[in-house]
Design a protein around this motif. Structure first.
Motif, PDB file in Angstrom:
ATOM      1  N   LEU A   4       0.823  -1.202   0.000  1.00 54.44           N
ATOM      2  CA  LEU A   4       0.000   0.000   0.000  1.00 54.44           C
ATOM      3  C   LEU A   4       0.865   1.263   0.000  1.00 54.44           C
ATOM      4  N   PHE A   5       1.932   1.271   0.799  1.00 61.72           N
ATOM      5  CA  PHE A   5       2.834   2.414   0.856  1.00 61.72           C
ATOM      6  C   PHE A   5       3.504   2.642  -0.503  1.00 61.72           C
ATOM      7  N   CYS A   8       0.935   4.039  -2.994  1.00 62.90           N
ATOM      8  CA  CYS A   8       0.643   5.453  -2.720  1.00 62.90           C
ATOM      9  C   CYS A   8       1.797   6.348  -3.156  1.00 62.90           C
ATOM     10  N   THR A   9       3.024   5.896  -2.915  1.00 60.75           N
ATOM     11  CA  THR A   9       4.194   6.680  -3.307  1.00 60.75           C
ATOM     12  C   THR A   9       4.289   6.786  -4.827  1.00 60.75           C
ATOM     13  N   GLY A  11       1.832   6.389  -6.951  1.00 55.78           N
ATOM     14  CA  GLY A  11       0.685   7.175  -7.410  1.00 55.78           C
ATOM     15  C   GLY A  11       0.903   8.670  -7.224  1.00 55.78           C
ATOM     16  N   GLY A  12       1.438   9.057  -6.088  1.00 56.67           N
ATOM     17  CA  GLY A  12       1.715  10.478  -5.844  1.00 56.67           C
ATOM     18  C   GLY A  12       2.754  11.030  -6.794  1.00 56.67           C
ATOM     19  N   SER A  68      -4.879  13.794 -11.107  1.00 57.96           N
ATOM     20  CA  SER A  68      -5.326  12.980  -9.972  1.00 57.96           C
ATOM     21  C   SER A  68      -6.085  11.745 -10.448  1.00 57.96           C
ATOM     22  N   SER A  71      -3.623   9.216 -12.250  1.00 54.31           N
ATOM     23  CA  SER A  71      -2.719   8.513 -11.327  1.00 54.31           C
ATOM     24  C   SER A  71      -3.498   7.521 -10.471  1.00 54.31           C
ATOM     25  N   ALA A  72      -4.722   7.870 -10.059  1.00 57.47           N
ATOM     26  CA  ALA A  72      -5.549   6.924  -9.299  1.00 57.47           C
ATOM     27  C   ALA A  72      -5.910   5.717 -10.153  1.00 57.47           C
ATOM     28  N   VAL A  75      -2.848   3.469 -10.402  1.00 57.03           N
ATOM     29  CA  VAL A  75      -2.619   2.713  -9.163  1.00 57.03           C
ATOM     30  C   VAL A  75      -3.629   1.584  -9.026  1.00 57.03           C
ATOM     31  N   GLN A  79      -2.517  -2.280  -8.981  1.00 57.31           N
ATOM     32  CA  GLN A  79      -2.871  -3.036  -7.769  1.00 57.31           C
ATOM     33  C   GLN A  79      -3.547  -4.354  -8.112  1.00 57.31           C
TER      34      GLN A  79
END
Length: 82
Positions: A4-5, A8-9, A11-12, A68, A71-72, A75, A79
């Motif tokens: 998950l980390f 998120c990294t 994706g950001g 946004s 990138s979402a 991810v 995933q």
């Protein structure tokens, strides 16, 4: 590190890169003759500014939303394969 980390990294970072690329290429930019500066605003002090780059309708808000969203989406797609 957790998956998950890492997601998120990535994706950001990806969202930031997409935002920068879209902002530099397609986001509308105007020139204000009165103030002699480049701005994101179509109207300054009751006069219309001149477009110098980008496309009308593609404001900073549109660029932020698009980066946004993309990138979402990236991810979520990555995933599914992990």
């Amino acid at each position: 590190l957790s998956t998950l980390f890492i997601l998120c990294t990535v994706g950001g970072f990806t969202g930031s890169m997409i935002d920068s690329i879209l902002g530099a290429t397609v986001q509308v930019k105007y020139y204000c003759e009165e103030q002699k500066l480049i701005t994101e605003k179509r109207i300054s002090k009751s006069h219309t500014n001149r477009i110098i780059s980008g496309f009308p309708g593609i404001s900073n808000d549109v660029v932020n939303f698009t980066s946004s969203f993309l990138s979402a989406l990236l991810v979520m797609t990555v995933q599914k394969f992990l």
